[in-house]
Design a protein around this motif. Sequence first.
Motif, short mmCIF file in Angstrom:
data_model
loop_
_atom_site.label_atom_id
_atom_site.label_comp_id
_atom_site.label_asym_id
_atom_site.label_seq_id
_atom_site.Cartn_x
_atom_site.Cartn_y
_atom_site.Cartn_z
N UNK A 12 0.83 -1.20 0.00
CA UNK A 12 0.00 0.00 0.00
C UNK A 12 0.87 1.26 0.00
N UNK A 13 1.95 1.24 0.79
CA UNK A 13 2.83 2.40 0.87
C UNK A 13 3.55 2.65 -0.46
N UNK A 14 4.06 1.59 -1.09
CA UNK A 14 4.72 1.76 -2.39
C UNK A 14 3.74 2.30 -3.43
N UNK A 15 2.48 1.87 -3.37
CA UNK A 15 1.46 2.37 -4.30
C UNK A 15 1.22 3.87 -4.06
N UNK A 16 1.19 4.29 -2.81
CA UNK A 16 1.02 5.71 -2.50
C UNK A 16 2.21 6.52 -3.01
N UNK A 17 3.41 6.01 -2.79
CA UNK A 17 4.61 6.69 -3.29
C UNK A 17 4.56 6.82 -4.81
N UNK A 18 4.21 5.73 -5.48
CA UNK A 18 4.15 5.71 -6.94
C UNK A 18 3.13 6.72 -7.46
N UNK A 20 1.88 9.36 -5.97
CA UNK A 20 2.29 10.73 -5.66
C UNK A 20 3.35 11.21 -6.64
N UNK A 21 4.35 10.37 -6.93
CA UNK A 21 5.39 10.76 -7.88
C UNK A 21 4.83 10.82 -9.30
N UNK A 22 3.87 9.97 -9.62
CA UNK A 22 3.23 10.01 -10.95
C UNK A 22 2.61 11.39 -11.18
N UNK A 23 1.96 11.93 -10.15
CA UNK A 23 1.31 13.24 -10.28
C UNK A 23 2.34 14.34 -10.57
N UNK A 47 2.03 13.77 3.88
CA UNK A 47 2.53 12.40 3.95
C UNK A 47 4.05 12.33 4.12
N UNK A 48 4.75 13.38 3.71
CA UNK A 48 6.21 13.42 3.80
C UNK A 48 6.84 12.18 3.16
N UNK A 49 6.43 11.90 1.92
CA UNK A 49 6.94 10.74 1.20
C UNK A 49 8.44 10.82 0.99
N UNK A 50 9.10 9.69 1.12
CA UNK A 50 10.52 9.56 0.78
C UNK A 50 10.58 8.74 -0.51
N UNK A 51 10.69 9.45 -1.63
CA UNK A 51 10.66 8.78 -2.93
C UNK A 51 11.87 7.89 -3.16
N UNK A 52 12.89 8.02 -2.33
CA UNK A 52 14.05 7.14 -2.43
C UNK A 52 13.66 5.68 -2.26
N UNK A 89 -4.36 10.83 -2.96
CA UNK A 89 -3.09 11.01 -3.67
C UNK A 89 -3.26 10.80 -5.18
N UNK A 90 -3.97 9.74 -5.57
CA UNK A 90 -4.09 9.40 -6.99
C UNK A 90 -5.03 10.34 -7.75
N UNK A 91 -6.10 10.78 -7.11
CA UNK A 91 -7.12 11.55 -7.81
C UNK A 91 -7.25 13.00 -7.33
N UNK A 92 -6.60 13.33 -6.22
CA UNK A 92 -6.73 14.69 -5.68
C UNK A 92 -8.11 14.95 -5.11
N UNK A 93 -8.76 13.90 -4.65
CA UNK A 93 -10.12 13.99 -4.10
C UNK A 93 -10.05 13.70 -2.61
N UNK A 94 -10.78 14.46 -1.82
CA UNK A 94 -10.83 14.24 -0.38
C UNK A 94 -12.04 13.38 -0.04
#
Length: 149
Positions: A12-18, A20-23, A47-52, A89-94
Motif C-alpha cells: 500500500x505504501x509503495x502504491x502511494x509513493x508511486x 504521488x510521484x506520478x502526479x 505524507x512526507x513521502x521519501x521517494x528514495x 493522492x491518486x485523484x486529488x479527491x478528499x
Amino acid sequence: MTIPTSKVKLSQWDALLLESLRALSGSDEELLRRVSEGDLPADESKYEFDYGQLSTLADEQPELFRQAVTEGYQIKYNTIRGIRSWIEVAFGIEPKLELEEGCEAVEALLSESQKRQLEGVLSFGWHITGSGSSADGGNAAYRIEPIQR
C-alpha cells in the motif's frame, strides 16, 4: 492463445509513493527516468513521502517496478485509511471516511474511469458499491467497503 498475466503486487505504501510521484512526473517514461536517475523531489505534502524508497524498489526488482508503472498493479493488502489516502493522492479527491464499527467504508465522488482504476488496484476483500450515475452526468457517489462474510 494468450494467457492473461496478473498484475504485479505492491505494498500500500509503495502504491502511494508511486501515485504521488506520478502526479509530479507527467508520464510513465518521466517517472521511470526520475527514479532511475535519482531525480526525486522532496515531498511537501502531509505524507512526507521519501521517494528514495521507489529507487530501492526499482533497483531490487526492476521488472516489477517497470510493470507497476507501465501496466498497473494491485495493492497486496488495503486498509480503510490506506484506501482513503490512495484516492486522495491518486485523484486529488478528499474522500469521506466512515469508521463506525461494522460499517467501515470510504465514500467518494468518482468518475467512471476513476472507479475502474480504483477497482483495479484494490486488494482482495474490498468492493465498490454505488449508483454509477449522477444527475449532472459527472462524478457519482461510491462506497468502498470490506466484503462482509
